[in-house]
Scaffold this active site. Structure first.
Site, mmCIF file in Angstrom:
data_model
loop_
_atom_site.group_PDB
_atom_site.id
_atom_site.type_symbol
_atom_site.label_atom_id
_atom_site.label_comp_id
_atom_site.label_asym_id
_atom_site.label_seq_id
_atom_site.Cartn_x
_atom_site.Cartn_y
_atom_site.Cartn_z
ATOM 1 N N ASP A 1 -7.404 1.179 3.735
ATOM 2 C CA ASP A 1 -8.138 0.574 4.851
ATOM 3 C C ASP A 1 -9.630 0.522 4.577
ATOM 4 O O ASP A 1 -10.417 0.340 5.513
ATOM 5 C CB ASP A 1 -7.897 1.399 6.132
ATOM 6 C CG ASP A 1 -6.433 1.415 6.541
ATOM 7 O OD1 ASP A 1 -5.684 0.542 6.059
ATOM 8 O OD2 ASP A 1 -6.045 2.294 7.327
ATOM 9 N N ASN B 1 11.114 0.139 -8.981
ATOM 10 C CA ASN B 1 10.555 -1.152 -9.378
ATOM 11 C C ASN B 1 9.747 -1.647 -8.203
ATOM 12 O O ASN B 1 10.306 -2.085 -7.198
ATOM 13 C CB ASN B 1 11.656 -2.148 -9.745
ATOM 14 C CG ASN B 1 11.052 -3.508 -10.098
ATOM 15 O OD1 ASN B 1 9.822 -3.664 -10.095
ATOM 16 N ND2 ASN B 1 11.881 -4.488 -10.393
ATOM 17 N N GLY C 1 0.830 -1.202 0.000
ATOM 18 C CA GLY C 1 0.000 0.000 0.000
ATOM 19 C C GLY C 1 0.862 1.247 0.000
ATOM 20 O O GLY C 1 0.502 2.266 -0.597
ATOM 21 N N SER C 2 2.003 1.166 0.685
ATOM 22 C CA SER C 2 2.913 2.319 0.712
ATOM 23 C C SER C 2 3.447 2.583 -0.686
ATOM 24 O O SER C 2 3.551 3.743 -1.121
ATOM 25 C CB SER C 2 4.072 2.053 1.677
ATOM 26 O OG SER C 2 3.567 1.768 2.955
ATOM 27 N N HIS D 1 -5.462 -6.203 6.090
ATOM 28 C CA HIS D 1 -6.389 -5.438 5.254
ATOM 29 C C HIS D 1 -7.526 -6.320 4.728
ATOM 30 O O HIS D 1 -7.579 -7.498 5.014
ATOM 31 C CB HIS D 1 -5.619 -4.733 4.143
ATOM 32 C CG HIS D 1 -4.693 -3.689 4.719
ATOM 33 N ND1 HIS D 1 -4.948 -2.335 4.665
ATOM 34 C CD2 HIS D 1 -3.535 -3.817 5.403
ATOM 35 C CE1 HIS D 1 -3.984 -1.686 5.286
ATOM 36 N NE2 HIS D 1 -3.110 -2.553 5.736
ATOM 37 N N SER E 1 -4.082 -1.484 0.002
ATOM 38 C CA SER E 1 -3.039 -2.314 0.601
ATOM 39 C C SER E 1 -3.576 -3.731 0.733
ATOM 40 O O SER E 1 -4.731 -3.929 1.133
ATOM 41 C CB SER E 1 -2.667 -1.805 1.991
ATOM 42 O OG SER E 1 -1.894 -2.789 2.671
HETATM 43 C C1 PLP Z 1 -4.175 4.284 5.460
HETATM 44 C C2 PLP Z 1 -2.996 3.446 5.100
HETATM 45 N N1 PLP Z 1 -2.285 3.747 4.005
HETATM 46 C C3 PLP Z 1 -1.217 3.029 3.624
HETATM 47 C C4 PLP Z 1 -0.815 1.928 4.345
HETATM 48 C C5 PLP Z 1 0.398 1.166 3.900
HETATM 49 O O1 PLP Z 1 0.100 -0.121 3.436
HETATM 50 P P1 PLP Z 1 1.268 -1.232 3.393
HETATM 51 O O2 PLP Z 1 1.445 -1.726 4.789
HETATM 52 O O3 PLP Z 1 0.729 -2.296 2.487
HETATM 53 O O4 PLP Z 1 2.489 -0.588 2.877
HETATM 54 C C6 PLP Z 1 -1.516 1.566 5.494
HETATM 55 C C7 PLP Z 1 -1.092 0.393 6.268
HETATM 56 O O5 PLP Z 1 -1.800 -0.160 7.064
HETATM 57 C C8 PLP Z 1 -2.632 2.342 5.885
HETATM 58 O O6 PLP Z 1 -3.322 2.054 6.990
#
Ligand code: PLP
Length: 499
Positions: free
Chosen positions: A207, A327, A97-98, A258, A253
């Site tokens: 989320d 990447n 998600g990041s 999730h 994510s």
């Molecule tokens: C609102 C939100 N954005 C982004 C992320 C990041 O997701 P990831 O852990 O898959 O990088 C999270 C992680 O829980 C999140 O709660």
């Protein structure tokens, strides 16, 4: 005796995989016939976790046997299926998600965008103070300036009445914020603000997969929306769409807590402007200009006929780079797991709603100690429903968690409650990073580069969330016994403070 073919061997491996998975993991699935008995104080009650069965394990093994590995046929199929579920133009898989947030934001910096819309270093992006750090980090990582507004502590979402005050003509280019814990933010107000000033909207939907937002038809039409999301029956009065389909780009994510999981993983949804897809894909895939899928050459039909930048004419398009990319692709077996999870998504969403309601009803008479979250636009909870505000907009939350705030006058704090729940093996979390500006990284940034972000309003809501919010899980793996145990443990904790 006929010799064993590879097909027969594969079928046998997959049959055994299924048998093994049912034996080893069968107890994980809430619908499983054999589930380990729940033992209060001994069995962990996680706040979230993977819910899967033999289908996911078998899919992972099948694609691993095929050994394509890099994002390929399973990925392409999942991208189509996810986009189809949401009703968006494209979904691109990424490895978290990041990464999805990074790709989504970087997309808006592409030099291929009209100059007026392109986010340049120093341009401002409005976001919210309390939440998850990687909703905000990409703004800084790409050289833009996050401008913080406050959270409404009841919904956890942006105080939309602060948007205008945060806006600076010629500087503000976008709004990027999350639907906190599966509670859609006020999309009506945010979209009107974005339309008025010609700003991008990135919805961090990490989320909130499966939440819907409904808007009176006339207001939705003025904002350019005339259709419901796929599978949502038409309404005479409202346009009803999933969150993640109202803005320009949205993100998911697929990390285990999730709404569905691929282990690690995520997605960038391109809602309605097709060219954004090729920019996003470029940032995901090394920054390249070429858009061939993995293992494919010459999709454009003129691989050796391009002349771009200062490269000689005919330079191989596969090695032409238009962006400073990354990447960030996931693996194909992850997508195979995600495809199985996607089939279960409607049931997962229902379970999250049911679990939230169960916790809310079970703790209803503890108002003296707690302030419970409300969906955006709701004014009051009552058994089985909500009262709604006068905007005519409503939210239907696919809850990531059950959030409450410990009242300042309560005889305990959210930290002592969290510690107690931990002792009783009940998973709980604070609202991620709380007020992010109080985190070491932002305190340091204020010293190192004070001009790198801006605070547009006082932040008492974000501070309140930081000091008093705690959330329990709503994930589909929770059983009624577990929820009852959580409720009884919290009730006993409050009683112990009243004695
Ligand atoms: C609102 C939100 N954005 C982004 C992320 C990041 O997701 P990831 O852990 O898959 O990088 C999270 C992680 O829980 C999140 O709660």
């Amino acid at each position: 005796m006929p010799s064993t073919t590879s097909e027969q061997l594969k079928a046998e491996i997959l049959r055994l995989t299924r048998e093994y998975s049912e034996l080893m993991h069968g107890a994980n699935h809430p619908g499983a016939q054999r589930r380990d008995p729940f033992v209060p104080k001994a069995t962990s009650v996680p706040y979230a976790g993977r819910v899967f069965d033999a289908d996911e394990v078998t899919a992972a093994v099948a694609t691993t046997l095929d050994f394509w590995l890099t994002l390929g046929p399973q990925g392409a199929a999942m991208e189509k299926e996810l986009a189809g579920f949401l009703g968006v133009k494209h979904s691109l898989l990424v490895n978290s998600g990041s990464s999805a947030n990074l790709v989504a934001f970087a997309t808006l910096t592409s030099h291929k965008l009209p100059a007026k819309r392109r986010v340049m270093p120093g341009d401002e992006v409005i976001t919210v103070a309390a939440g998850f750090p990687t909703t905000v980090a990409p703004i800084l990582q790409c050289g833009a300036v996050p401008v913080f507004i406050d959270n409404d502590p009841v919904t956890g979402n942006a105080c939309v009445d602060q948007l205008e005050g945060a806006f600076v003509e010629g500087k503000t280019k976008a709004v990027m914020m999350a639907h906190t814990l599966g509670n859609p933010f006020d999309l009506g107000a945010v979209l009107e603000f974005c339309r008025k000033h010609d700003l991008w909207l990135i919805e961090d939907n990490c989320d909130a997969l499966g939440c819907t937002y409904s808007m009176p038809v006339e207001r939705a039409k003025q904002l350019g929306f005339t259709e419901n999301s796929p599978g949502i029956p038409p309404s005479d009065t409202h346009i009803i769409r999933y969150t993640g389909t109202w803005g320009d780009i949205s993100t998911q994510s697929f990390y285990p807590p999730h709404h569905l999981t691929m282990g690690e993983g995520g997605a960038v949804n391109i809602v309605h402007r097709p060219p954004l897809k090729s920019y996003a894909e470029s940032f995901r895939d090394w920054g390249r200009d070429c858009w061939c899928a993995s293992g494919v050459d010459n999709t454009c039909g003129k691989r050796f006929q391009w002349q771009l930048g200062e490269l000689p004419e005919g330079y191989d398009h596969k090695y032409i780079y238009s962006h400073l990319g990354y990447n960030l692709k996931p693996l194909d077996p992850q997508a195979a797991i995600g495809r199985e999870q996607l089939k279960k998504l409607p049931a997962f969403i229902t379970a999250r709603k049911t679990n939230w309601e169960y916790l809310r009803a079970g703790l209803a008479d503890l108002q003296e100690f707690f302030e419970f979250s409300l969906p955006t636009h709701a004014t009051r909870w009552h058994h089985g429903g909500f009262n709604w505000d006068e905007t005519g907009c409503q939210t239907d939350c696919s809850w990531f968690g059950f959030m409450l705030r410990v009242r300042p006058e309560a005889p305990f704090t959210h930290t002592s409650l969290g510690r107690h729940l931990d002792d009783k093996k009940i998973g709980n979390r604070m609202l991620f990073g709380g007020n992010l500006l109080r985190q070491p990284v932002f305190v340091q940034l204020r010293k190192d580069r004070p001009e790198s972000f801006r605070v547009a309003a006082p932040l008492p809501g974000a501070d309140s969330l930081m000091k008093s919010a705690i959330f329990l899980g709503t994930y589909p793996g929770l059983t009624v016994e577990m929820l009852d145990y959580e409720i009884e443990t919290i009730r006993a904790f409050t009683r112990s403070h009243c004695a």
